[in-house]
Design an enzyme around this catalytic site. Sequence first.
Site, PDB file in Angstrom:
ATOM      1  N   ALA A 103       0.825  -1.217   0.000  1.00  0.00           N
ATOM      2  CA  ALA A 103       0.000   0.000   0.000  1.00  0.00           C
ATOM      3  C   ALA A 103       0.853   1.259   0.000  1.00  0.00           C
ATOM      4  O   ALA A 103       0.401   2.311  -0.429  1.00  0.00           O
ATOM      5  CB  ALA A 103      -0.913  -0.001   1.223  1.00  0.00           C
ATOM      6  N   ASN A 284       4.180   7.661   4.091  1.00  0.00           N
ATOM      7  CA  ASN A 284       3.171   7.331   3.073  1.00  0.00           C
ATOM      8  C   ASN A 284       1.977   8.306   3.188  1.00  0.00           C
ATOM      9  O   ASN A 284       1.950   9.132   4.103  1.00  0.00           O
ATOM     10  CB  ASN A 284       2.741   5.872   3.253  1.00  0.00           C
ATOM     11  CG  ASN A 284       1.926   5.686   4.506  1.00  0.00           C
ATOM     12  OD1 ASN A 284       2.109   6.387   5.488  1.00  0.00           O
ATOM     13  ND2 ASN A 284       1.003   4.759   4.472  1.00  0.00           N
ATOM     14  N   CYS A 286      -1.110   8.331   4.323  1.00  0.00           N
ATOM     15  CA  CYS A 286      -1.869   8.560   5.573  1.00  0.00           C
ATOM     16  C   CYS A 286      -0.945   8.695   6.768  1.00  0.00           C
ATOM     17  O   CYS A 286      -1.381   8.741   7.920  1.00  0.00           O
ATOM     18  CB  CYS A 286      -2.867   7.442   5.767  1.00  0.00           C
ATOM     19  SG  CYS A 286      -4.049   7.396   4.413  1.00  0.00           S
ATOM     20  N   GLU A 288       1.155   6.807   8.409  1.00  0.00           N
ATOM     21  CA  GLU A 288       1.489   5.797   9.418  1.00  0.00           C
ATOM     22  C   GLU A 288       2.800   5.070   9.139  1.00  0.00           C
ATOM     23  O   GLU A 288       3.409   4.520  10.051  1.00  0.00           O
ATOM     24  CB  GLU A 288       0.342   4.778   9.571  1.00  0.00           C
ATOM     25  CG  GLU A 288       0.122   3.831   8.390  1.00  0.00           C
ATOM     26  CD  GLU A 288      -0.747   4.427   7.291  1.00  0.00           C
ATOM     27  OE1 GLU A 288      -0.951   5.653   7.315  1.00  0.00           O
ATOM     28  OE2 GLU A 288      -1.197   3.678   6.412  1.00  0.00           O
TER      29      GLU A 288
HETATM   30  N1  UDP Z   1      -3.833   4.076   0.063  1.00  0.00           N
HETATM   31  C1  UDP Z   1      -3.771   4.567  -1.230  1.00  0.00           C
HETATM   32  N2  UDP Z   1      -4.934   4.883  -1.897  1.00  0.00           N
HETATM   33  C2  UDP Z   1      -6.159   4.740  -1.325  1.00  0.00           C
HETATM   34  C3  UDP Z   1      -6.221   4.247   0.004  1.00  0.00           C
HETATM   35  C4  UDP Z   1      -5.046   3.918   0.672  1.00  0.00           C
HETATM   36  O1  UDP Z   1      -2.694   4.722  -1.774  1.00  0.00           O
HETATM   37  O2  UDP Z   1      -7.175   5.049  -1.981  1.00  0.00           O
HETATM   38  C5  UDP Z   1      -2.577   3.694   0.797  1.00  0.00           C
HETATM   39  C6  UDP Z   1      -2.014   4.797   1.648  1.00  0.00           C
HETATM   40  O3  UDP Z   1      -0.608   4.686   1.683  1.00  0.00           O
HETATM   41  C7  UDP Z   1      -2.588   4.479   3.018  1.00  0.00           C
HETATM   42  C8  UDP Z   1      -2.514   2.973   2.999  1.00  0.00           C
HETATM   43  O4  UDP Z   1      -2.844   2.634   1.665  1.00  0.00           O
HETATM   44  O5  UDP Z   1      -1.832   5.051   4.031  1.00  0.00           O
HETATM   45  C9  UDP Z   1      -3.419   2.270   3.940  1.00  0.00           C
HETATM   46  O6  UDP Z   1      -4.736   2.794   3.849  1.00  0.00           O
HETATM   47  P1  UDP Z   1      -5.987   1.971   4.374  1.00  0.00           P
HETATM   48  O7  UDP Z   1      -5.597   1.254   5.612  1.00  0.00           O
HETATM   49  O8  UDP Z   1      -7.161   2.886   4.449  1.00  0.00           O
HETATM   50  O9  UDP Z   1      -6.185   0.923   3.172  1.00  0.00           O
HETATM   51  P2  UDP Z   1      -7.094  -0.371   3.003  1.00  0.00           P
HETATM   52  O10 UDP Z   1      -6.159  -1.538   3.065  1.00  0.00           O
HETATM   53  O11 UDP Z   1      -8.167  -0.393   4.049  1.00  0.00           O
HETATM   54  O12 UDP Z   1      -7.669  -0.209   1.623  1.00  0.00           O
END
Ligand code: UDP
Length: 583
Positions: A103, A284, A286, A288
Amino acid sequence: MEARRENRELTDIELTENALAVLRKRYLKKNDRGEPVERPVDMFRRVAGNIAEAELKFRDGEEGRALYEEYYGRFLQMMLSRRFMPNSPTLMNAGRELQQLSACFVLPVEDSIDGIYDTLKHQAIIHKSGGGTGFAFSRLRPKNDIVQSTMGVSSGPVSFMAIYDASTDKIKQGGTRRGANMGILRVDHPDIEEFVTCKNDNDQITNFNISVAITDAFMEAVEKDGEFELVNPRNGAVTRRVRARELFKKIAYGAWLNGEPGVVFIDRINADNPTPQFPIESTNPCSEAHLPPYDSCNLGSINLSLFYSEEAGDVDWEELRETVRTAVRFLDNVIEQNNYPLPQIEEMSKGNRRIGLGVMGFADLLIKMGIPYDSEEGLAFAERVMRFIDEEAWEASRALAAERGVFAHYEGSRHEARGDRVRNATVTTIAPTGTISLIAGCSGGIEPLYAVAFMRRQADMEMPDVNPEFVRVARERGFYSEELMKKVAEQGSVRGLEEVPEDVRRVWVTSHDISPEWHVRMQAAFQKHTSMGISKTINLPNEATVEDVERAYRLAYSLGCKGIAVYRDGSREEQVLSTGKTA
Ligand code: UDP
């Protein structure tokens, strides 16, 4: 034990309608006509199978086969039971052509046209594959600084960020989600004021979250009400002195206005960087994941709401231990199975082997435990749970190191200095879990509930959609009525509703009911036992002042947080990535 054995035999997954809709739309494999060709259970089988394949890379023949079978089963059960979910790119891409599983990525921005445009291209490649990107623009010379080769002047960090932003618009991530970026500038960069105000207008640079990298020296100057030097990164020359408090106020004003910029405490992040040979300058999107340039991180989250044992009136610690250990192995396997978008990223990611195991459903678990989020007991519980997860995750990483070896950049790392032979530079990180918490059907990350109930439009009718656990409690305690549920849905929370018993009201708090101070204290409690960072929104009421924001920043700094992002109610219509779940 019984329950565990039962769970091992799950052959399908229970999903809410919303979860099913999201999976159909964006996660399930589709044919040319856009119709899903796999069911959710097939998706989890595909993921479990692909990630378990890594076992075959470490052990040959029979032994490898047996490990594959064992972990295929464990990974599958962990997901079908909704106890663990990997981040979205793993769910979408594992076992498929793309095979891009992470991610989060951070890319360097060098102070040269070649460097800036190489990274622009790399950003596009990463977005296309479904990842999010973070950058620090701190090494770029300021606006109007000299460009030797052309005898011209530079247009500065903010102008280049705008180019990255424009490019993002054109690349849809893997056809599934819009690209997300983090843009960071050090607080001592001469263009800092332009940077902190560049998003005051909501229509600007919409594909970026921005954060100021705040140094310890800056916080000290704020405390002392002193002057602070802005320095040209090209030659180290001091370009200007500013009053630290004035700059601090400008940063807080932007955050008050519309949530931008956030801040990261960059010296603290580097003080805890397990691989100091690779300094960290960005995070990244968000915020974290604290990553050096070219590093990536794959995340996964444990759904805490499912670890309450009614019988014990406590967390099922044994079950949690087992899940943490299996999850760490899963995430370490992801590093092997991943198809990296660039060779530099492959080298750095395999060198550091950062993984980010986090949690979701924390608010749900608190409610089951009968502990209010905004209470000393809530903080103590948070620390207890996260310490347990972090310690178990490190144990798992040590066991993996014995089996598979330490990470390649172990030499020179803080782990080496302590003689701690681990497989991964980091093990824990708390992600927003924006989509995976929806798939798992639990509250997001470590956030309080967004609402106890909300009004939903269905077949042209406004219907209350109430948290099912709340409905259960209301019936059990004898205060259920349709009229009351409608009332709760209209105001979102149970605050001030006399019909709801006081102890129930105390436990069913929502983010808006909780003061900023408690939000920050909860973030700090989790940070104590997390290797990287925490994604958390500090909610402020609409009537909060700029001074309230400053107070929250100071508190976050004094409590050891690695950064902070605030959101004042009603201050913005849309966010790049919203961490809470809106109705
Ligand atoms: N992220 C991204 N685009 C999105 C959502 C998330 O690039 O539309 C990345 C970003 O680095 C974020 C990380 O994924 O910090 C984790 O986000 P989240 O936990 O909300 O993702 P999920 O796994 O629930 O889709």
